[in-house]
Design a protein around this motif. Structure first.
Motif, short mmCIF file in Angstrom:
data_model
loop_
_atom_site.label_atom_id
_atom_site.label_comp_id
_atom_site.label_asym_id
_atom_site.label_seq_id
_atom_site.Cartn_x
_atom_site.Cartn_y
_atom_site.Cartn_z
N PRO A 120 -115.84 -45.96 -8.64
CA PRO A 120 -116.81 -44.98 -8.14
C PRO A 120 -116.12 -43.84 -7.38
N MET A 121 -116.75 -42.67 -7.40
CA MET A 121 -116.21 -41.49 -6.70
C MET A 121 -117.29 -40.94 -5.76
N PRO A 122 -117.57 -41.64 -4.65
CA PRO A 122 -118.66 -41.21 -3.77
C PRO A 122 -118.43 -39.86 -3.10
N GLU A 123 -117.18 -39.43 -3.00
CA GLU A 123 -116.89 -38.16 -2.33
C GLU A 123 -116.58 -37.03 -3.33
N LEU A 124 -117.02 -37.22 -4.57
CA LEU A 124 -116.68 -36.24 -5.60
C LEU A 124 -117.26 -34.86 -5.30
N ASP A 125 -118.49 -34.78 -4.85
CA ASP A 125 -119.09 -33.47 -4.59
C ASP A 125 -118.29 -32.68 -3.55
N GLN A 126 -117.84 -33.36 -2.50
CA GLN A 126 -117.05 -32.67 -1.46
C GLN A 126 -115.71 -32.20 -2.02
N LEU A 127 -115.09 -33.03 -2.86
CA LEU A 127 -113.81 -32.66 -3.45
C LEU A 127 -113.98 -31.46 -4.39
N LEU A 128 -115.05 -31.45 -5.16
CA LEU A 128 -115.29 -30.34 -6.08
C LEU A 128 -115.54 -29.05 -5.31
N ALA A 129 -116.27 -29.15 -4.21
CA ALA A 129 -116.54 -27.95 -3.39
C ALA A 129 -115.24 -27.39 -2.82
N LYS A 130 -114.35 -28.28 -2.38
CA LYS A 130 -113.05 -27.83 -1.87
C LYS A 130 -112.23 -27.17 -2.98
N ALA A 131 -112.23 -27.79 -4.15
CA ALA A 131 -111.46 -27.24 -5.27
C ALA A 131 -111.96 -25.85 -5.65
N LYS A 132 -113.27 -25.67 -5.61
CA LYS A 132 -113.86 -24.40 -6.00
C LYS A 132 -113.40 -23.27 -5.08
N THR A 133 -113.19 -23.57 -3.81
CA THR A 133 -112.74 -22.53 -2.86
C THR A 133 -111.28 -22.14 -3.07
N LYS A 134 -110.55 -22.93 -3.87
CA LYS A 134 -109.12 -22.69 -4.06
C LYS A 134 -108.79 -22.27 -5.49
N ASP A 135 -109.76 -21.68 -6.16
CA ASP A 135 -109.56 -21.12 -7.51
C ASP A 135 -109.25 -22.17 -8.56
N VAL A 136 -109.61 -23.43 -8.31
CA VAL A 136 -109.43 -24.47 -9.32
C VAL A 136 -110.47 -24.27 -10.42
N PHE A 137 -110.04 -24.31 -11.66
CA PHE A 137 -110.91 -24.08 -12.81
C PHE A 137 -111.61 -25.35 -13.28
N GLY A 138 -110.87 -26.45 -13.25
CA GLY A 138 -111.42 -27.68 -13.81
C GLY A 138 -110.82 -28.92 -13.21
N THR A 139 -111.24 -30.05 -13.73
CA THR A 139 -110.82 -31.36 -13.22
C THR A 139 -110.29 -32.21 -14.36
N LYS A 140 -109.68 -33.33 -13.98
CA LYS A 140 -109.27 -34.33 -14.97
C LYS A 140 -109.58 -35.71 -14.43
N MET A 141 -110.09 -36.59 -15.31
CA MET A 141 -110.38 -37.96 -14.90
C MET A 141 -110.06 -38.89 -16.07
N ARG A 142 -109.45 -40.03 -15.74
CA ARG A 142 -108.86 -40.90 -16.76
C ARG A 142 -109.48 -42.31 -16.76
N SER A 143 -109.81 -42.78 -17.95
CA SER A 143 -110.14 -44.17 -18.22
C SER A 143 -109.10 -44.69 -19.21
N VAL A 144 -109.06 -46.01 -19.42
CA VAL A 144 -108.09 -46.56 -20.38
C VAL A 144 -108.79 -47.53 -21.33
N ILE A 145 -108.48 -47.39 -22.60
CA ILE A 145 -109.01 -48.25 -23.66
C ILE A 145 -107.87 -49.11 -24.20
N TRP A 146 -108.06 -50.42 -24.15
CA TRP A 146 -107.02 -51.35 -24.58
C TRP A 146 -107.34 -52.03 -25.92
N GLU A 147 -108.63 -52.13 -26.24
CA GLU A 147 -109.06 -52.88 -27.42
C GLU A 147 -110.13 -52.09 -28.16
N ALA A 148 -110.33 -52.45 -29.43
CA ALA A 148 -111.36 -51.81 -30.25
C ALA A 148 -112.71 -52.50 -30.00
#
Length: 296
Positions: A120-148
């Motif tokens: 879970p990312m409960p503080e995501l909104d605050q992090l996005l707001a901070k990123a927006k003030t620093k000219d950040v264009f986008g984000t990246k988030m990773r999951s992993v798939i091990w099996e079909a």
């Protein structure tokens, strides 16, 4: 104005995205490859000081230029630091003309149904707001798939899209990264399922909501052709996934319309004790084949 210029660059320019987003768990390994052992620092703060010095040296290098590198992914700790007295993200954009992204995921859950979802990312909104003030264009988030595993892969894509919607609503562009492990004995089958689930979920997006995809280089070349041409997808990028540089570039060149977003292979031949001229030469020798493979 900044966002629209960044969007145009990401849509149209040749080049690749440098992944400089090693987080707390992967930083010691990155530093060791750079020639700095765990015995060389005493706590996390010193560790982050050292890895920021490494990243700053890469970004400030005269060979790290916007004609070949169109974006760079940063770790949150890097976002809070400066290069030459400027916030790192703004140095990238204002001084280098390179579009900044921010890694936002907070590690992975334990494996279930053959995959690892994001925590879970409960503080995501605050992090996005901070990123927006620093000219950040986008984000990246990773999951992993091990099996079909169809249910597991469906869950991965659904979770990625759910967070992507939150990121879009904050005014940024999410990079969705459902990594298929290159060590999976079911890699090809998992990729087929993933492609189907991505197309299904992408079709549910609002017409003006845009995402990017970061995917493992597939066993079947051009498997992701339909996602590349999807109207909601700005760009599809590839992770090296553990392949060595030459192999990663060969596989990338087999896939039309996908550009690189490599991390480890970008820094493989860089060392803390290199004179600056050797450091720059080694970085240039790595950038060139990644750039050339990204132009296919």
């Amino acid at each position: 104005m900044t966002f629209s210029k960044q969007l145009e660059k990401m849509r149209t320019q040749d080049g690749f995205i440098a992944a400089l987003d090693q987080s707390g768990g992967s930083t010691p390994k990155a530093l060791k490859a750079y020639g700095i052992n765990e015995s060389d620092y005493n706590n996390d703060e010193q560790m982050y000081d050292l890895v920021h010095a490494m990243r700053s040296r890469i970004i400030a290098s005269p060979v790290f230029t916007s004609d070949r590198i169109i974006g760079a992914i940063l770790f949150e700790n890097t976002l809070d630091r400066e290069i030459e007295s400027k916030p790192t993200s703004q140095y990238l954009w204002e001084e280098k003309g390179i579009v900044p992204f921010l890694k936002v995921d907070k590690c992975l859950e334990d494996k279930a149904n053959g995959v690892q979802l994001m925590k879970p990312m409960p503080e995501l909104d605050q992090l996005l707001a901070k990123a927006k003030t620093k000219d950040v264009f986008g984000t990246k988030m990773r999951s992993v798939i091990w099996e079909a595993n169809e249910q597991g892969i469906r869950d991965v894509v659904a979770q990625q899209i759910l967070f992507a919607q939150q990121i879009i609503n904050a005014g940024l562009v999410p990079i969705i990264e459902p990594e298929v492990s290159i060590d999976s004995p079911e890699k090809a089958q998992a990729e087929t399922i993933l492609n189907r689930e991505l197309m299904s979920q992408l079709d549910n997006l609002h017409p003006n909501h845009y995402v990017m995809l970061k995917l493992t280089l597939p066993e079947q070349p051009n498997l992701y052709a339909d996602t590349i041409s999807h109207p909601n997808v700005i760009r599809v990028v590839a992770l090296s996934g553990g392949f060595p540089l030459i192999k990663a570039c060969e596989k990338l060149a087999e896939n039309d319309g996908i550009i690189a977003s490599f991390s480890r292979v970008l820094t493989d031949n860089l060392y803390a004790d290199q004179p600056q001229s050797e450091f720059d030469a080694a970085l240039a020798e790595t950038i060139d084949p990644i750039y050339q493979a990204s132009r296919t």
